[in-house]
Motif scaffolding. Structure first.
Motif, short mmCIF file in Angstrom:
data_model
loop_
_atom_site.label_atom_id
_atom_site.label_comp_id
_atom_site.label_asym_id
_atom_site.label_seq_id
_atom_site.Cartn_x
_atom_site.Cartn_y
_atom_site.Cartn_z
N ARG A 65 -21.48 31.79 0.61
CA ARG A 65 -20.50 32.21 -0.41
C ARG A 65 -19.15 31.90 0.43
NH1 ARG A 65 -19.03 38.17 -2.16
NH2 ARG A 65 -19.25 38.52 0.23
N TYR A 79 -14.83 34.02 -5.94
CA TYR A 79 -16.21 34.85 -5.89
C TYR A 79 -16.35 35.85 -6.96
CZ TYR A 79 -13.86 38.84 -3.81
OH TYR A 79 -13.20 39.98 -3.70
N ASP A 141 -13.71 30.19 -12.05
CA ASP A 141 -14.96 30.59 -12.00
C ASP A 141 -15.50 29.83 -10.53
OD1 ASP A 141 -15.93 28.17 -12.79
OD2 ASP A 141 -16.74 29.13 -14.67
N ARG A 142 -16.76 30.12 -10.21
CA ARG A 142 -17.16 29.20 -8.88
C ARG A 142 -17.02 27.97 -9.12
NH1 ARG A 142 -18.29 31.16 -4.13
NH2 ARG A 142 -20.18 30.32 -3.82
N ASP A 145 -14.21 26.75 -6.93
CA ASP A 145 -14.29 27.32 -5.44
C ASP A 145 -14.27 26.05 -4.58
OD1 ASP A 145 -14.99 29.10 -3.60
OD2 ASP A 145 -16.98 27.80 -2.92
#
Length: 208
Positions: A65, A79, A141-142, A145
DNA sequence: TTGGCGATTGGCT
DNA sequence: GCCAATCGCCAAT
């Protein structure tokens, strides 16, 4: 008068220390670019999660993560918190060292209608006040990332040259470990700052 | 494989 | 002010 041009921050411009970066980012601009349209907001509140901080996600070392926290400074770490809210962080140390700055609140600048639609409200003050809210407003959102925030892609950091007047510090919000540390930074008297009013007042001296 | 636990928000009292 | 919703993560089984 037209708004000043927003220039993308370079990695070299970013302080390579988490706490310094958390303060530096106040007044800078988060730009979300969907290709055909764009939205942006000025950063008015941040929190530092520095090296050795037991409240930081990097504290226990790298995991699937949190690996973005270990990138060089200026990358996104996104996250999901509480199963409901997405959080945007900026990685803040040298590659291999974990640290991050949580973006806690923005003052909406452009693309207001897009953000209103995404948030389901037209209350300007509520659009991007709070980390989960600003992520929702900007469709973060992810997928984002690990995105390089020092390049004009879907999500990047910029500056229009504006400097914030007064920076204040407080305890961080919503954490239990190292809770007393003053690692939350915000622009004084800015209505788009999140948190309880008592956290956003100037420090007062304790009664004798 | 599992269970406890959040860097929050929005709705209700 | 209080509290439930909601789910991915990860340490421990």
């Amino acid at each position: 008068m037209r708004p000043a041009k927003v220039r993308c921050l370079t990695r070299a411009q970013l302080p390579s220390d988490t706490i310094t970066l958390a303060r530096y980012l106040l007044g800078k601009i988060v730009v979300r670019d969907w290709g055909t349209e764009q939205a942006s907001g000025r950063i008015v509140e941040t929190e530092a999660y520095n090296i050795g901080d037991p409240a930081g996600h990097a504290y226990r070392g790298m995991t699937p993560r949190n690996r973005s926290l270990f990138l060089d400074r200026g990358y996104a770490y996104v996250y999901l918190a509480y199963g409901t809210s997405l959080m945007l962080n900026v990685s803040s140390e040298k590659a291999g060292i974990g640290g991050g700055v949580l973006i806690r609140a923005l003052e909406p600048l452009t693309g207001i209608e897009i953000m209103e639609r995404r948030r389901g409200t037209t209350k300007r003050r509520d659009l991007t006040r709070g980390p989960g809210r600003l992520a929702a407003a900007l469709d973060i959102d992810r997928r984002l990332d690990g995105d390089d925030l020092c390049a004009e892609g879907p999500l990047w950091l910029g500056s229009d040259g504006e400097r914030v007047k007064t920076i204040r510090a407080s305890r961080r919000i919503g954490i239990s470990r190292a809770a007393h540390r003053l690692l939350r930074f915000y622009v004084a008297d800015n209505p788009f700052v999140s948190g309880a009013a008592r956290l956003n007042r100037p420090p007062t001296r304790r009664a004798p």
